[in-house]
Design a protein around this motif. Structure first.
Motif, mmCIF file in Angstrom:
data_model
loop_
_atom_site.group_PDB
_atom_site.id
_atom_site.type_symbol
_atom_site.label_atom_id
_atom_site.label_comp_id
_atom_site.label_asym_id
_atom_site.label_seq_id
_atom_site.Cartn_x
_atom_site.Cartn_y
_atom_site.Cartn_z
ATOM 1 N N PHE A 79 -3.210 7.130 1.934
ATOM 2 C CA PHE A 79 -2.607 5.892 1.444
ATOM 3 C C PHE A 79 -1.118 6.083 1.146
ATOM 4 O O PHE A 79 -0.296 5.197 1.400
ATOM 5 N N SER A 80 -0.753 7.249 0.645
ATOM 6 C CA SER A 80 0.638 7.512 0.251
ATOM 7 C C SER A 80 1.597 7.535 1.433
ATOM 8 O O SER A 80 2.809 7.461 1.246
ATOM 9 N N THR A 81 1.083 7.617 2.664
ATOM 10 C CA THR A 81 1.971 7.663 3.833
ATOM 11 C C THR A 81 2.384 6.269 4.308
ATOM 12 O O THR A 81 3.264 6.145 5.155
ATOM 13 N N LEU A 82 1.758 5.223 3.778
ATOM 14 C CA LEU A 82 2.084 3.866 4.207
ATOM 15 C C LEU A 82 3.420 3.415 3.619
ATOM 16 O O LEU A 82 3.866 3.925 2.587
ATOM 17 N N ASN A 83 4.047 2.430 4.275
ATOM 18 C CA ASN A 83 5.243 1.852 3.673
ATOM 19 C C ASN A 83 4.823 0.877 2.567
ATOM 20 O O ASN A 83 3.649 0.585 2.390
ATOM 21 N N GLU A 84 5.796 0.345 1.826
ATOM 22 C CA GLU A 84 5.476 -0.426 0.625
ATOM 23 C C GLU A 84 4.700 -1.705 0.937
ATOM 24 O O GLU A 84 3.745 -2.054 0.231
ATOM 25 N N SER A 85 5.084 -2.416 1.991
ATOM 26 C CA SER A 85 4.370 -3.662 2.299
ATOM 27 C C SER A 85 2.941 -3.366 2.749
ATOM 28 O O SER A 85 2.011 -4.101 2.417
ATOM 29 N N GLN A 86 2.732 -2.284 3.500
ATOM 30 C CA GLN A 86 1.384 -1.903 3.916
ATOM 31 C C GLN A 86 0.524 -1.531 2.710
ATOM 32 O O GLN A 86 -0.649 -1.901 2.633
ATOM 33 N N LYS A 87 1.114 -0.799 1.760
ATOM 34 C CA LYS A 87 0.371 -0.447 0.537
ATOM 35 C C LYS A 87 -0.086 -1.703 -0.198
ATOM 36 O O LYS A 87 -1.224 -1.792 -0.666
ATOM 37 N N ARG A 88 0.807 -2.667 -0.295
ATOM 38 C CA ARG A 88 0.458 -3.885 -1.035
ATOM 39 C C ARG A 88 -0.630 -4.672 -0.317
ATOM 40 O O ARG A 88 -1.536 -5.224 -0.950
ATOM 41 N N MET A 89 -0.568 -4.717 1.010
ATOM 42 C CA MET A 89 -1.608 -5.414 1.761
ATOM 43 C C MET A 89 -2.964 -4.730 1.568
ATOM 44 O O MET A 89 -3.995 -5.396 1.402
#
Length: 409
Positions: A321-331
């Motif tokens: 999960f930590s490798t995602l960008n910020e918008s992907q994390k929020r989605m």
């Protein structure tokens, strides 16, 4: 007489490290155009002063009798701005200055920056194109060597981004058929912290399937309202606050409440930034846990994959999960909150600090939830998103005797 230049730089992919901040403050063309003295207006700078006050009780931008720690986001930025401007810098770098600010503070800061632009050069870092100030003359770029260059006039910025999600909306496993018509009801609810009034005589009802926009100035009590609904604030006990037609404190547990409410706040990305994979993060929503601690069923795993397919992230399901960008994390975290398709979903500032593409992705997901589920929605934000239309608005009006609320259609 030459026209003063002002600059903008898309900071969507930038990480503000001490070295990068120093590079910004020592840009040759800025010093050539303006002079040697430049200052940095940013939450990055504000954090430095907050740490000094918190750790050492050293107060720099407030009076000795005052405290930066007790100020709202808007009040802190006003104080920082005044402190920096009083030093008469030759140029000022402003880092996404309008993020998380209410309309009053945005208006105040914009007017101050326009006045300042008459005699001080400004470099604006931005993530949302609509935030770029009209007096900006020149757009900057970062090349492959991470060097900043002048590249184009401000009129040449990219066009507006449109983003949509096309896959099928995931099915629901949970059965909430016995949920009452009234999900949340405040009847004359007031909140004090010590002797300080926060909320006064709040009357508000959210019914099944309704969508609401919750708005109000910084420090007006929006977070208090959210936490009272989600079970994380005890101020509702002993008052006429009803959750799913049961008065708060009448015997229900916090977990009884949380099972029926999906919640997203921006600080969740900090709490969950551990070793869980992307699909484990979504699956944990079935169990209301931090990370996945129970083994999911095959059907639960299938539904998690349906959410990942909707988000166009299925190929990353086994990535951390930590490798995602910020918008992907929020989605992913919104999908986690929605995986049980609860009666009520609360989204607190889901597009805050995102760039245009990231914000459009999150809004596209919220629109699918609104249009294709039976979940009621409370959407909290200082920034209205033009592509998101909700049924009603509940607005908190700040007042010395406590914020009061008004319902708008």
């Amino acid at each position: 007489m030459s026209i003063r230049k002002h600059y903008s730089l898309d900071s969507s992919t930038l990480k503000l490290t001490p070295d990068f901040v120093n590079e910004l403050l020592t840009l040759d063309f800025l010093k050539t155009d303006t002079g040697k003295s430049g200052l940095f207006f940013s939450d990055y700078t504000l954090k430095h002063y907050l740490e000094k006050e918190y750790k050492y009780d050293i107060k720099i931008i407030t009076d000795e009798q005052d405290s930066l720690l007790n100020k709202s986001t808007g009040e802190r930025r006003m104080l920082l701005f005044k402190y920096l401007i009083n030093q008469n810098p030759d140029f000022l770098i402003i880092d996404n200055p309008f993020d998380t600010l209410d309309t009053h503070h945005v208006k105040w800061l914009r007017s101050q920056l326009y006045k300042l632009s008459n005699h001080t050069t400004i470099l604006q870092l931005y993530r949302r194109k609509e935030d770029v100030l009209q007096f900006i003359t020149t757009e900057l770029n970062i090349d492959s060597d991470y060097k900043i260059n002048t590249i184009k006039s401000s009129e040449e910025r990219a066009k507006k981004v449109i983003y949509e999600l096309h896959d099928e909306f995931p099915q629901s496993l949970s059965n909430f058929n016995i949920i009452p018509e009234s999900l949340v009801r405040f009847e004359n609810v007031s909140v004090f912290y010590g002797e300080k009034p926060i909320l006064r005589a709040i009357n508000w009802e959210i019914k099944k399937g309704e969508t609401w926009y919750l708005k109000g100035p910084n420090g007006s009590g929006k977070t208090t309202l959210i936490n009272m609904m989600s079970g994380d604030n005890t101020k509702g006990y002993g008052q006429k606050l009803y959750l799913f037609d049961k008065q708060k404190g009448s015997g229900e547990s916090v977990w009884d409440i949380k099972q029926k409410i999906g919640l997203f706040t921006t600080n969740l990305t900090e709490h969950f930034d551990g070793s869980s994979t992307v699909i484990e993060m979504i699956l944990s929503g079935f169990f209301d846990s931090v990370g996945l601690i129970d083994k999911p069923s095959n059907l639960q795993s299938k539904i998690a994959e349906q959410w990942l397919s909707l988000l166009a992230l299925l190929t990353q399901k086994n990535n951390q999960f930590s490798t995602l960008n910020e918008s992907q994390k929020r989605m992913i975290l919104i999908a986690r909150a929605m995986i049980k398709q609860p009666p009520l979903l609360i989204l607190d500032e889901p597009t805050s600090s995102l760039d245009d593409i990231g914000a459009q992705r999150v809004i596209a997901l919220i629109k699918r939830i609104v249009n294709q589920s039976n979940t009621a929605l409370i959407y909290v934000s200082h920034r209205p998103e033009k592509n998101l239309i909700l049924d009603y608005t509940f607005e908190l009006i700040a007042n010395k005797s406590g914020s009061y609320g008004i319902c708008l259609k």
